[in-house]
Every structure is written in structure tokens, then in C-alpha cells.
Scaffold this motif. Sequence first.
Motif, PDB file in Angstrom:
ATOM      1  N   PRO A 212       0.833  -1.205   0.000  1.00 43.89           N
ATOM      2  CA  PRO A 212       0.000   0.000   0.000  1.00 43.89           C
ATOM      3  C   PRO A 212       0.861   1.246   0.000  1.00 43.89           C
ATOM      4  N   GLY A 213       0.237   2.378  -0.309  1.00 46.52           N
ATOM      5  CA  GLY A 213       0.961   3.641  -0.315  1.00 46.52           C
ATOM      6  C   GLY A 213       1.082   4.234   1.081  1.00 46.52           C
ATOM      7  N   VAL A 214       1.666   5.423   1.132  1.00 49.77           N
ATOM      8  CA  VAL A 214       1.835   6.129   2.403  1.00 49.77           C
ATOM      9  C   VAL A 214       0.463   6.601   2.881  1.00 49.77           C
ATOM     10  N   PRO A 215       0.090   6.310   4.129  1.00 46.62           N
ATOM     11  CA  PRO A 215      -1.224   6.738   4.607  1.00 46.62           C
ATOM     12  C   PRO A 215      -1.381   8.251   4.649  1.00 46.62           C
ATOM     13  N   TYR A 216      -2.581   8.677   4.370  1.00 44.94           N
ATOM     14  CA  TYR A 216      -3.018  10.079   4.388  1.00 44.94           C
ATOM     15  C   TYR A 216      -2.493  10.828   5.615  1.00 44.94           C
ATOM     16  N   HIS A 217      -2.698  10.256   6.826  1.00 48.43           N
ATOM     17  CA  HIS A 217      -2.328  10.972   8.041  1.00 48.43           C
ATOM     18  C   HIS A 217      -0.832  10.913   8.326  1.00 48.43           C
ATOM     19  N   VAL A 218      -0.128   9.939   7.760  1.00 44.48           N
ATOM     20  CA  VAL A 218       1.331   9.938   7.844  1.00 44.48           C
ATOM     21  C   VAL A 218       1.900  11.094   7.029  1.00 44.48           C
ATOM     22  N   LEU A 219       1.302  11.370   5.853  1.00 45.84           N
ATOM     23  CA  LEU A 219       1.754  12.505   5.038  1.00 45.84           C
ATOM     24  C   LEU A 219       1.631  13.819   5.812  1.00 45.84           C
ATOM     25  N   LEU A 220       0.550  13.977   6.559  1.00 46.42           N
ATOM     26  CA  LEU A 220       0.361  15.203   7.324  1.00 46.42           C
ATOM     27  C   LEU A 220       1.476  15.386   8.348  1.00 46.42           C
ATOM     28  N   ARG A 221       1.789  14.321   9.080  1.00 45.31           N
ATOM     29  CA  ARG A 221       2.866  14.428  10.062  1.00 45.31           C
ATOM     30  C   ARG A 221       4.212  14.660   9.392  1.00 45.31           C
ATOM     31  N   ALA A 222       4.459  13.979   8.290  1.00 43.86           N
ATOM     32  CA  ALA A 222       5.728  14.145   7.582  1.00 43.86           C
ATOM     33  C   ALA A 222       5.913  15.590   7.128  1.00 43.86           C
ATOM     34  N   ALA A 223       4.851  16.232   6.661  1.00 44.34           N
ATOM     35  CA  ALA A 223       4.948  17.634   6.255  1.00 44.34           C
ATOM     36  C   ALA A 223       5.296  18.522   7.438  1.00 44.34           C
ATOM     37  N   LEU A 224       4.733  18.241   8.603  1.00 42.20           N
ATOM     38  CA  LEU A 224       4.995  19.063   9.784  1.00 42.20           C
ATOM     39  C   LEU A 224       6.358  18.776  10.404  1.00 42.20           C
ATOM     40  N   GLU A 225       7.029  17.712   9.970  1.00 48.76           N
ATOM     41  CA  GLU A 225       8.385  17.427  10.433  1.00 48.76           C
ATOM     42  C   GLU A 225       9.425  18.231   9.652  1.00 48.76           C
ATOM     43  N   ALA A 226       9.006  18.946   8.617  1.00 47.30           N
ATOM     44  CA  ALA A 226       9.925  19.709   7.770  1.00 47.30           C
ATOM     45  C   ALA A 226      10.103  21.116   8.314  1.00 47.30           C
ATOM     46  N   ASP A 227      11.312  21.675   8.159  1.00 46.29           N
ATOM     47  CA  ASP A 227      11.573  23.024   8.665  1.00 46.29           C
ATOM     48  C   ASP A 227      11.536  24.086   7.569  1.00 46.29           C
ATOM     49  N   THR A 228      11.130  23.698   6.364  1.00 44.90           N
ATOM     50  CA  THR A 228      10.925  24.662   5.273  1.00 44.90           C
ATOM     51  C   THR A 228       9.669  24.275   4.506  1.00 44.90           C
ATOM     52  N   LEU A 229       9.109  25.247   3.785  1.00 48.42           N
ATOM     53  CA  LEU A 229       7.949  24.967   2.952  1.00 48.42           C
ATOM     54  C   LEU A 229       8.305  23.973   1.862  1.00 48.42           C
ATOM     55  N   ALA A 230       9.482  24.139   1.248  1.00 49.50           N
ATOM     56  CA  ALA A 230       9.913  23.196   0.216  1.00 49.50           C
ATOM     57  C   ALA A 230      10.061  21.791   0.786  1.00 49.50           C
ATOM     58  N   GLY A 231      10.587  21.699   2.005  1.00 46.14           N
ATOM     59  CA  GLY A 231      10.741  20.396   2.637  1.00 46.14           C
ATOM     60  C   GLY A 231       9.403  19.746   2.919  1.00 46.14           C
ATOM     61  N   ALA A 232       8.418  20.544   3.347  1.00 50.39           N
ATOM     62  CA  ALA A 232       7.078  20.014   3.595  1.00 50.39           C
ATOM     63  C   ALA A 232       6.460  19.515   2.302  1.00 50.39           C
ATOM     64  N   PHE A 233       6.666  20.267   1.221  1.00 51.81           N
ATOM     65  CA  PHE A 233       6.144  19.887  -0.094  1.00 51.81           C
ATOM     66  C   PHE A 233       6.752  18.558  -0.535  1.00 51.81           C
ATOM     67  N   LYS A 234       8.067  18.429  -0.366  1.00 51.98           N
ATOM     68  CA  LYS A 234       8.749  17.192  -0.760  1.00 51.98           C
ATOM     69  C   LYS A 234       8.285  16.013   0.074  1.00 51.98           C
ATOM     70  N   ALA A 235       8.133  16.227   1.378  1.00 58.69           N
ATOM     71  CA  ALA A 235       7.706  15.140   2.260  1.00 58.69           C
ATOM     72  C   ALA A 235       6.326  14.631   1.870  1.00 58.69           C
ATOM     73  N   ALA A 236       5.433  15.559   1.538  1.00 58.82           N
ATOM     74  CA  ALA A 236       4.071  15.166   1.162  1.00 58.82           C
ATOM     75  C   ALA A 236       4.045  14.400  -0.156  1.00 58.82           C
ATOM     76  N   MET A 237       5.000  14.659  -1.026  1.00 53.38           N
ATOM     77  CA  MET A 237       5.038  14.016  -2.338  1.00 53.38           C
ATOM     78  C   MET A 237       5.735  12.656  -2.315  1.00 53.38           C
ATOM     79  N   ARG A 238       6.431  12.337  -1.218  1.00 54.46           N
ATOM     80  CA  ARG A 238       7.278  11.146  -1.186  1.00 54.46           C
ATOM     81  C   ARG A 238       6.438   9.878  -1.126  1.00 54.46           C
ATOM     82  N   GLY A 239       6.769   8.915  -1.967  1.00 50.50           N
ATOM     83  CA  GLY A 239       6.090   7.631  -1.959  1.00 50.50           C
ATOM     84  C   GLY A 239       4.813   7.627  -2.776  1.00 50.50           C
TER      85      GLY A 239
END
Length: 389
Positions: A212-239
Motif C-alpha cells: 500500500p501507499g503512504v497513509p493520508y495521516h502519515v503525510l500530514l505528520r511528515a509535512a509538519l516534520e519539515a523546517d521549510t515549505l519546500a521540505g514540507a512539499f517534498k515530504a508530502a510528495m514522497r512515496g
Amino acid sequence: MISADDGTFAHLPVPVIRVQGTPEQCGFEYGVAARSLIAANLDLYLRRFRVEAGLDLAAVRAAGEAFRRTTEQFHPRVAQMLDGVAEGAGVGVGEIYALNARTELIYGSTTAAGPAAAVPVDGRDGGCTVAGVLGTHTASGNLLLGQNWDWHPDQREAMVLLATRDERGLTVLALAEAGMLAKTGLNSAGVGVCVNMLGCDRDGLPTDGTPPGVPYHVLLRAALEADTLAGAFKAAMRGTRNSSINLLLGQAGEAGGELIDLELVPGDAGWLHPADGLLTHANHLESGVRVHDTMKDYGGSSMFRSARARRLLAPAAQARKVTEEDLADLFGDHASFPHAICRHVDERDALADRSETVYSVLLDLDDLRLGIASGPPCGHEYGWLSLTR
């Protein structure tokens, strides 16, 4: 209505849980502190998995283990935290990951009646409205985000405000369903996230044995683990993904900060930029990404909520004077009641399909503050919590 930030928790409608350390330590402490709430939330969703997706406990655990492997591959720090939650709460790891994949399991499983993905978003009329305003268009000069989170009213009693400070010094504050790590929130780098559920014809769990893919709510946490907007964007796109999701992302900074809206669907993505300082979104696709938007099969208030939100904020934005009160007024709007921005229960809906604004959240990304009102917000004040307290 906006209340003062007095530094206490008494005025907040949900419990605040503060933890710190490595991801594993944060997860464990959270699991211990929220053990009873996590158990109650699991009870709610195990019942929904059984009734709406035809999944018994063994199937739920097996699905959770598969989502754990995917999370570990693409977002190992989030996986470490979720493993800690399971240990601290005294529940199985598979159950915690299934809880964090509740969107995929409810809407993406195959039942005897056919694919559950065919069930429309939050009943037959959508839910959740988000809005963001660049600091160049606010009275304070601060970047503001906010949303109404619409879901089943039974969920109200199984929520937390989770504040984590990790070993890197990054602090995250987010509204979360107990046992999950994030929904709407912000971090100490001035990054903020609001969310809407979407639906398209590609949604659904794989049936060919692929992971299965990355769960919806895991993406949300991954975005908030980033310290830049670009990093949040990349985290949300991963997987890869199995469910469609909309993220309104922002970060405070020079020239009013920056906003971007990211529409993620399985295998593709689209994005929107602010117009006249504003970004709003509901539960239908707006970026032109080439999939069939399943909201078109059902219609409903999503088709006007986003446009209405822009229109209601436009006069203050044109004057460059949008305030927190303007956002609070927006989230209390009753046009097309009860299927409005401020969503109320429609007694004509079946019990399982009922939805209302469970909580409303405001984010000030410059002053690092989160405001929250119990829903529907038309009748409640926003209490505020600072990230630094």
C-alpha cells in the motif's frame, strides 16, 4: 469569537499532551499519556472498519502491518514515533498503523458490496473548508491559515492537541485524533498545514499484492516534520498514495510568507497559488489534475464553499486588513445550512453518514499560535495556545 491567549489550557476544548525527545520517546510518552483516549478511538474505528469496510480485527492488524512497512520505507522518523505510540498505549502496532490509515481502510477497501472507495467523501456532501491569507494582506502582517474540520460527531471526544519537541529542537503542535500524530498544525519553523479530503477514480487499495501507499495521516505528520515549505512539499510528495488529499501549506517569512495548495491523487499532483493574497479549498479538485473527481458524481456544498470563502474574505484582503476575527466569521458562515462552511448535522442523513464541523482551527504562522474552537464554531470561542508555552 476570539478569546485571549492567557497561557493556560483551561479555555481549550481538547486536552493538551506535551512530550519531548527522540521520535521513539515522543511516541511512547504520547501513548502513555493518551492511553484511554487511544483505546476509545480504536474502538470507534474498529467498529467502522467492520461495518463500513468489512474488515475483522485480524484483517485490520494485517493491513496495519503493511502500512507500517511503507511508512518505515518513506518516513522512518514517523514510523519510529508510531511504534512508540503503540508501545506506550499498550496496543498492537498493526492497530495503531491501521488507525493512522483509517481513510485508506474505510474508503479504499473492497467489501462484499464492492469497493468502499466508491463511498463519497464524508457522506454525500463533502466536508472541511480551508483558507490561507498571506501576511501582505492581513492587518497584523502575519501569515494566517485556518480550517473547519468536518467529520462524524462521535469523533469529538477522542481528540488531542499534541505538542512534540524532538532532539533536533523542532516543536510541532497539531490537532490529532488520539493515536494519530497530526491533522491541522504548525511547527516552530513557521510551517503550517491544513487539510481536506478529496476523491478520485484512482483511489483504492491495491488488489494485486503490491504494497500500500503512504497513509493520508502519515503525510500530514511528515509535512509538519519539515523546517521549510519546500521540505514540507517534498515530504508530502514522497512515496505512492492510495487516497486523494489536499494540503494547504504555508510558511512565515519575508514579504508576507508563502502559501501553496497541493492536490495529491494516486500517481499525480496539482497545485494552486494565492490570488490577491488568498487561497481557499473545499473537497473537489481545482488544479486541473487529470483524474475523474468523484465529487462530480455526488455534487454538494463543496462546489460553492471554496468560492464563497474567497468571496467572503476578498473585501478585507483587498484592504490588506484580514484579521483572525474575519477567519472566525468565515468559519461560522451558514449559507446552505446545514450543509454550510459551518457544517451542522443533517438529521435526514443515516447515522453512519452524519457529519458536522467537529473543530475549527486557526493558525498564526508568524507568532506561532494555534486557536481552536469546538464545533460547530458558530456557537463557540477560539482558545489559543502558543508554541513557545
